[in-house]
Design a protein around this motif. Structure first.
Motif, mmCIF file in Angstrom:
data_model
loop_
_atom_site.group_PDB
_atom_site.id
_atom_site.type_symbol
_atom_site.label_atom_id
_atom_site.label_comp_id
_atom_site.label_asym_id
_atom_site.label_seq_id
_atom_site.Cartn_x
_atom_site.Cartn_y
_atom_site.Cartn_z
ATOM 1 N N ALA A 179 0.859 -1.205 0.000
ATOM 2 C CA ALA A 179 0.000 0.000 0.000
ATOM 3 C C ALA A 179 0.884 1.239 0.000
ATOM 4 N N PHE A 180 0.541 2.208 -0.810
ATOM 5 C CA PHE A 180 1.316 3.447 -0.897
ATOM 6 C C PHE A 180 0.713 4.500 0.017
ATOM 7 N N SER A 181 1.566 5.405 0.384
ATOM 8 C CA SER A 181 1.078 6.551 1.153
ATOM 9 C C SER A 181 1.861 7.794 0.709
ATOM 10 N N SER A 182 1.371 8.907 1.063
ATOM 11 C CA SER A 182 2.068 10.144 0.685
ATOM 12 C C SER A 182 2.273 11.005 1.917
ATOM 13 N N VAL A 183 3.263 11.845 1.840
ATOM 14 C CA VAL A 183 3.540 12.744 2.957
ATOM 15 C C VAL A 183 4.224 14.000 2.400
ATOM 16 N N ALA A 184 3.934 15.080 2.959
ATOM 17 C CA ALA A 184 4.609 16.324 2.570
ATOM 18 C C ALA A 184 4.770 17.196 3.806
ATOM 19 N N THR A 185 5.803 17.922 3.803
ATOM 20 C CA THR A 185 6.038 18.803 4.960
ATOM 21 C C THR A 185 6.353 20.199 4.463
ATOM 22 N N SER A 186 6.055 21.123 5.321
ATOM 23 C CA SER A 186 6.430 22.531 5.101
ATOM 24 C C SER A 186 5.902 23.068 3.787
ATOM 25 N N LEU A 187 4.744 22.598 3.407
ATOM 26 C CA LEU A 187 4.135 23.130 2.205
ATOM 27 C C LEU A 187 2.908 23.956 2.590
ATOM 28 N N THR A 188 2.772 25.063 1.911
ATOM 29 C CA THR A 188 1.565 25.866 2.113
ATOM 30 C C THR A 188 0.480 25.400 1.167
ATOM 31 N N THR A 189 0.898 25.224 -0.032
ATOM 32 C CA THR A 189 -0.035 24.754 -1.038
ATOM 33 C C THR A 189 0.139 23.247 -1.180
ATOM 34 N N PRO A 190 -0.952 22.476 -1.103
ATOM 35 C CA PRO A 190 -0.801 21.028 -1.238
ATOM 36 C C PRO A 190 -0.158 20.645 -2.566
ATOM 37 N N ALA A 191 0.584 19.588 -2.485
ATOM 38 C CA ALA A 191 1.217 19.065 -3.686
ATOM 39 C C ALA A 191 0.344 17.949 -4.268
ATOM 40 N N ASP A 192 0.763 17.417 -5.369
ATOM 41 C CA ASP A 192 0.124 16.230 -5.906
ATOM 42 C C ASP A 192 1.164 15.405 -6.661
ATOM 43 N N GLY A 193 0.753 14.224 -7.042
ATOM 44 C CA GLY A 193 1.704 13.350 -7.731
ATOM 45 C C GLY A 193 1.021 12.175 -8.416
ATOM 46 N N ASN A 194 1.845 11.408 -9.161
ATOM 47 C CA ASN A 194 1.366 10.213 -9.861
ATOM 48 C C ASN A 194 2.347 9.058 -9.587
ATOM 49 N N VAL A 195 1.762 7.917 -9.467
ATOM 50 C CA VAL A 195 2.577 6.696 -9.321
ATOM 51 C C VAL A 195 2.225 5.775 -10.488
ATOM 52 N N PHE A 196 3.257 5.487 -11.260
ATOM 53 C CA PHE A 196 3.043 4.655 -12.442
ATOM 54 C C PHE A 196 3.641 3.242 -12.209
ATOM 55 N N ALA A 197 2.832 2.251 -12.588
ATOM 56 C CA ALA A 197 3.239 0.835 -12.516
ATOM 57 C C ALA A 197 3.820 0.459 -11.172
ATOM 58 N N PRO A 198 3.045 0.655 -10.119
ATOM 59 C CA PRO A 198 3.537 0.149 -8.838
ATOM 60 C C PRO A 198 3.541 -1.390 -8.836
ATOM 61 N N TYR A 199 4.564 -1.907 -8.262
ATOM 62 C CA TYR A 199 4.696 -3.383 -8.320
ATOM 63 C C TYR A 199 5.210 -3.917 -7.003
#
Lengths: 209, 412
Positions: A179-199
């Protein structure tokens, strides 16, 4: 046994020569049986050793079996900059018999892309692997993570992977969950991302590895 | 003179079961280190009442006794057992005779198996004695009342026998005898008293029988012309009998087969004749195999050469008294005759005179050339050889035929 060179062998053959010859041959044949068996003992032992070695090799090779699974690509959006891990609802599951009680689990993705929301702070995508069915699923215990970070606002992409040995306490079919999770620190504006072909790759490993 | 008679003795005790004066046996043989067989027939009309128990297969031995008698027919001394054989088979039919197969007691050794035994640094005669005592003699398990007579412990040997090898006592003793300098053995019979018994005795030694003393004549001599009525000199270089390149091999262990080095005679007058033989299975020591090869080469390098001299038993040197199996025996075959010189006569058949060229008359004798008494042996054949066995023909006039072998390699 009819031995030439014995005093008795010097006697010219009499009427009983054929009977005597037959008796000698029968005796020779009877004694050859155990002798042949004994002469093959080392060969049989060698074959047994080879068979044992082959069996061990077979077990070893069987222990090296591998199963893998690929999860769907997914997007993580948003990734708040509050420093909290948030699991993503995209998992991969592998069922694998682990006869030796140990497995090597590799989790990764072909490509992880993160896009920061502002120009400071850091973000990452982590993933966890768990094993279901065992009372002590992890060795060492705890969730393992690999994190790919993107810093200072630029989009970043990486292929990521992490490999961990897993001790399976219940010998038999185990269920491995990624299972994947995300984390970000010290950001004012939320980030986003993509995960391709997790295996996820699960490999059974012999105990002495 | 002597009389021959048969008695049946219990195989386990040696006690006399019955006298069997009517037993008919065509011939019997005895040979050093091997068993011999014979057939017998007992006419039932004259058989003793207990003939069934007296001919019980596996339980009774027939022993041939030779009793010396004087000119008046009186027995002189104790009878001498000269041959004995166990009844091994007794087929009965509607006829009024019962037939039997007999085997000398060496055959009994082939019916007993040697178990796990280890001898390290033990004299070969002692090994034979121990094995016979344990595996043939009456003891924990029923056996035969055999006694071992040996001349010292003998050459020291190492031997290991395993029960799983399925080797009989006969096989083991044969292997021991076949090694260079190995122990010779033969089963004879002897009287024992209180109670009267006839029991087997195993003679074992580096040599059984007596060697002729240098400078002295052998204890017994067979000659023709003389008591010998027939002679066969057999020279056999056929396969298994003659070879000049000998190798003893054992059964293989894995991919290794122990074998002796080739033992080759120095005589090159013959082309090479090779012989390979297995003296016994499971021999692992090359030295043991070499001993077998050496022993075999000594006997086969010139082939098997034997002399069989048949003489009327009544007039021949007495078996068991004058000579025994294994003895050195003298033999003389033929030779040149010396005919009486004969006179040469004139044409006048009535006078033995002639007139010489000078007109004088007189007589003369001439000695004709000598002739061979036995033409097959020009000039005659004589010497000393070992009696490795004998055959006694019992039908009609009993004949004794010692089998003499040239074991010294000197040739005949």
């Amino acid at each position: 046994m009819a031995t030439p060179g014995m005093l008795g062998s010097l006697v010219p053959p009499g009427e009983d020569a054929a009977v005597r010859k037959m008796a000698d041959l029968q005796r020779e044949l009877r004694e050859l049986g155990p002798s042949v068996a004994a002469s093959f003992a080392s060969t049989v032992a060698m074959l047994q050793e080879q068979q044992d070695a082959i069996a061990a090799q077979t077990a070893y090779l069987a222990s090296l079996q591998t199963k893998s699974a690929i999860a769907p690509n997914f997007t993580i959006n948003p990734i708040p900059g509050d420093g909290v891990d948030r699991f993503v609802d995209s998992t991969a599951v592998v069922y694998l018999a682990v006869p030796t009680g140990r497995a090597l689990v590799t989790v990764g993705a072909e490509l992880v892309v993160v896009r920061p929301g502002d120009s400071s702070g850091e973000i990452g995508v982590t993933y966890n692997i768990t094993e279901e069915g065992g009372s002590v699923p992890w060795y060492p215990s705890g969730t393992r993570r690999a994190r790919v970070f993107s810093t200072f606002g630029d989009s970043d992409s990486h292929s990521v992977s992490v490999t961990r040995p897993v001790a399976v306490s219940t010998i038999g079919v185990s269920k491995f969950v990624m299972a994947f999770s995300s984390v970000a620190t010290s950001l004012t504006t939320p980030a986003d991302g993509n995960v391709f072909a997790p295996y996820m790759i699960v490999q059974v490993i012999p105990a002495d590895v | 003179m002597s009389e021959l008679s048969w008695v049946a003795v219990d195989a386990r005790t040696g006690l006399i079961v019955e006298d069997l004066p009517g037993l008919v046996v065509g011939s019997v043989r005895q040979t050093i280190g091997r068993y011999e067989s014979a057939t017998a027939s007992l006419p039932l009309p004259t058989a003793p009442g207990e003939w069934l128990s007296a001919t019980r297969p596996g339980g009774v031995c027939m022993v041939l006794l030779s009793q010396a008698v004087d000119g008046l027919g009186n027995h002189v001394g104790e009878s001498v057992p000269v041959w004995g054989g166990m009844v091994t088979r007794r087929p009965r039919t509607e006829a009024d005779t019962v037939e039997m197969s007999l085997s000398t007691l060496e055959a009994y050794f082939d019916r007993r198996y040697v178990g796990d035994e280890t001898f390290v640094g033990v004299g070969q005669n002692a090994i034979v004695s121990a094995l016979v005592g344990k595996y043939a003699a009456d003891g924990v398990r029923p056996g035969i009342p055999i006694r071992v007579q040996m001349s010292g412990a003998g050459t020291v040997r190492d031997r290991t026998y395993l029960d799983r090898d399925d080797k009989t006592l006969y096989s083991v003793l044969t292997e021991l005898m076949g090694v260079d300098g190995g122990p010779e053995w033969s089963v004879g019979w002897e009287w024992q008293h209180n109670p009267e018994r006839l029991t087997p005795v195993l003679y074992v030694g580096a040599r059984i029988g007596r060697a002729v003393t240098a400078g002295l004549a052998p204890a017994a001599t067979f000659d023709i012309p003389g008591p010998v009525t027939s002679v066969v000199v057999d020279e056999d270089y056929s396969s298994g009998k003659g070879a000049n390149d000998v190798m003893a091999v054992s059964s293989a262990t894995g991919d290794v087969r122990p074998q002796s080095p080739r033992q080759v005679t120095s005589d090159t007058s013959r082309p090479t004749f090779e012989m390979r033989f297995t003296p016994s299975t499971s021999i692992t020591q090359v030295a043991t195999l070499t001993g077998h090869a050496l022993s075999a080469l000594a006997l086969v390098s010139e082939g098997a050469r034997t002399v069989a001299l048949s003489a009327a038993e009544a007039y021949a040197p007495k078996l068991g008294t004058d000579w025994v199996i294994g003895d050195d025996i003298g033999f003389a075959i033929g030779g040149l005759s010396s005919p009486e010189p004969r006179r040469v006569s004139s044409d006048d058949l009535f006078v033995d005179t002639f007139t010489d060229r000078f007109g004088a008359s007189g007589t003369v004798t001439v000695a004709p050339p000598p002739v061979d008494l036995v033409p097959a042996f020009p000039g005659g054949l004589s010497g000393v050889a070992r009696a490795i066995g004998f055959e006694m023909t019992l039908g009609g006039v009993a004949m004794i035929t010692p089998i003499l072998a040239d074991v010294s390699g000197g040739g005949f």
